[in-house]
Design a protein around this motif. Structure first.
Motif, short mmCIF file in Angstrom:
data_model
loop_
_atom_site.label_atom_id
_atom_site.label_comp_id
_atom_site.label_asym_id
_atom_site.label_seq_id
_atom_site.Cartn_x
_atom_site.Cartn_y
_atom_site.Cartn_z
N ASN A 43 -35.46 61.89 44.00
CA ASN A 43 -35.65 61.38 45.36
C ASN A 43 -36.70 62.23 46.07
O ASN A 43 -37.30 63.13 45.49
CB ASN A 43 -34.33 61.34 46.13
CG ASN A 43 -33.78 62.72 46.46
OD1 ASN A 43 -34.35 63.75 46.11
ND2 ASN A 43 -32.63 62.76 47.12
N TYR A 87 -34.74 57.60 49.45
CA TYR A 87 -34.62 56.97 48.14
C TYR A 87 -35.36 55.64 48.19
O TYR A 87 -35.10 54.81 49.06
CB TYR A 87 -33.15 56.72 47.79
CG TYR A 87 -32.33 57.96 47.53
CD1 TYR A 87 -32.10 58.40 46.24
CD2 TYR A 87 -31.77 58.67 48.58
CE1 TYR A 87 -31.33 59.53 45.98
CE2 TYR A 87 -31.01 59.80 48.35
CZ TYR A 87 -30.79 60.23 47.04
OH TYR A 87 -30.03 61.35 46.81
N ASN A 92 -35.79 57.11 43.35
CA ASN A 92 -34.81 56.19 43.93
C ASN A 92 -33.36 56.43 43.56
O ASN A 92 -32.50 55.58 43.82
CB ASN A 92 -35.18 54.76 43.54
CG ASN A 92 -35.08 54.53 42.03
OD1 ASN A 92 -34.77 55.44 41.27
ND2 ASN A 92 -35.36 53.29 41.62
N SER A 93 -33.00 57.60 42.98
CA SER A 93 -31.61 57.77 42.55
C SER A 93 -31.28 59.26 42.41
O SER A 93 -32.16 60.12 42.41
CB SER A 93 -31.37 57.06 41.21
OG SER A 93 -32.12 57.68 40.18
N GLY A 95 -28.26 61.18 39.97
CA GLY A 95 -27.13 61.01 39.06
C GLY A 95 -25.94 61.89 39.41
O GLY A 95 -25.96 62.68 40.37
N GLY A 130 -28.98 48.51 46.82
CA GLY A 130 -28.54 49.67 46.05
C GLY A 130 -28.34 50.84 46.99
O GLY A 130 -28.09 50.69 48.18
N GLY A 131 -28.46 52.06 46.42
CA GLY A 131 -28.38 53.26 47.26
C GLY A 131 -26.99 53.66 47.69
O GLY A 131 -26.84 54.52 48.56
N ARG A 161 -22.79 60.71 43.29
CA ARG A 161 -24.14 60.28 42.89
C ARG A 161 -24.64 59.26 43.91
O ARG A 161 -23.87 58.75 44.73
CB ARG A 161 -24.12 59.65 41.50
CG ARG A 161 -23.33 58.35 41.39
CD ARG A 161 -23.31 57.83 39.95
NE ARG A 161 -22.60 56.56 39.84
CZ ARG A 161 -21.28 56.45 39.64
NH1 ARG A 161 -20.53 57.55 39.55
NH2 ARG A 161 -20.72 55.26 39.53
N VAL A 162 -25.93 58.97 43.86
CA VAL A 162 -26.53 57.90 44.65
C VAL A 162 -27.10 56.88 43.67
O VAL A 162 -27.94 57.22 42.83
CB VAL A 162 -27.63 58.43 45.60
CG1 VAL A 162 -28.29 57.26 46.34
CG2 VAL A 162 -27.03 59.41 46.60
N GLU A 163 -26.64 55.64 43.79
CA GLU A 163 -27.09 54.59 42.89
C GLU A 163 -28.57 54.26 43.15
O GLU A 163 -29.08 54.47 44.26
CB GLU A 163 -26.24 53.33 43.10
CG GLU A 163 -24.77 53.52 42.75
CD GLU A 163 -24.51 53.53 41.26
OE1 GLU A 163 -25.16 54.31 40.53
OE2 GLU A 163 -23.66 52.76 40.81
N PRO A 164 -29.29 53.76 42.14
CA PRO A 164 -30.70 53.45 42.34
C PRO A 164 -30.94 52.45 43.47
O PRO A 164 -30.20 51.48 43.62
CB PRO A 164 -31.11 52.85 40.99
CG PRO A 164 -30.14 53.41 40.00
CD PRO A 164 -28.84 53.54 40.75
N THR A 166 -33.11 49.55 44.68
CA THR A 166 -33.95 48.57 43.98
C THR A 166 -34.86 47.79 44.91
O THR A 166 -35.74 47.07 44.45
CB THR A 166 -33.05 47.59 43.20
OG1 THR A 166 -32.14 46.95 44.11
CG2 THR A 166 -32.24 48.32 42.13
#
Length: 227
Positions: A43, A87, A92-93, A95, A130-131, A161-164, A166
């Motif tokens: 990010n 992000y 953008n993510s 894990g 997402g996010g 975590r932070v999801e991607p 999109t």
């Protein structure tokens, strides 16, 4: 304890932050990551000493200082100076990771034990897809995606975590804090007791029962607080 605190930033403060973020000069977010987190972090962040970050930080800290629910739940002793991330696009993510147990501020060299973490959302969920912030709780994880100005407070020992992202961009403030009460169960008990006292006083006024419960709250604080 995972706690959603709504409207930490009011409309005027949020508009001020939005205007500042349009001037943001982002850099690689791995600058503040530990060795494990850096391998899964993708990010952007504002440099800690940038003029925009300093103004945003002041606005956030002022809002937190006025939020009784935040104080009751966190009982903050030290707050690491808030940081700001983005992000979106190729960055953008983030894990699965666990926050470092101790954060040391580079300019002050002050150590902060990370008892609790928070994410304060700075734009609305409709601005991006997402996010979600996923906080593992032994039940498959809780997905958090809040309105702009709302905050999620959670234990720093949680895997998260932070999801991607999109579409669009997710903007947020985040940091860690050291609580005056170190044990999570004690903090949660004090928070529930405090909220019950507030509700009781709102319904019945300062009755003898409310005064006795308030005395219990403060005596527990004397037993458990490390200041």
């Amino acid at each position: 304890m995972l706690l959603h605190i709504p409207k930490v930033l009011d409309a005027d403060t949020l508009a001020h932050c939005t205007a500042l973020l349009k001037q943001a000069d982002w850099t690689d977010g791995r600058v503040t990551a530990g060795s494990q987190a850096a391998t899964v972090k993708n990010n952007l962040q504002l440099p800690e000493t940038s003029p925009v970050a300093l103004q945003l930080r002041a606005a956030v800290l002022e809002a937190l200082s006025k939020n009784a629910q935040f104080f009751s739940a966190a009982l903050p002793k030290r707050i690491y100076p808030p940081l700001f991330n983005r992000y979106g696009d190729q960055a953008n993510s983030f894990g699965n990771h666990v926050d470092n147990a101790i954060r040391t501020h580079p300019s002050s060299a002050q150590h902060v034990r990370t008892d609790m973490s928070f994410t304060l959302f700075l734009n609305n969920p409709g601005d991006y897809e997402g996010g979600e912030l996923i906080i593992e709780d032994g039940m498959g994880g809780r997905a958090v995606k809040l309105p702009a100005g709302d905050l999620i407070l959670y234990p720093s020992y949680s895997v998260h975590r932070v999801e991607p992202v999109t579409r669009g961009a997710r903007l947020a403030c985040f940091t860690w804090l050291e609580s005056m009460v170190r044990e999570p169960q004690q903090r949660e008990l004090l928070y529930e007791l405090d909220m019950s006292i507030v509700a009781l006083r709102g319904e019945q006024g300062d009755t003898g029962t409310a005064v006795r419960l308030t005395s219990c709250y403060h005596n527990l604080m004397r037993m458990w607080a490390m200041v």
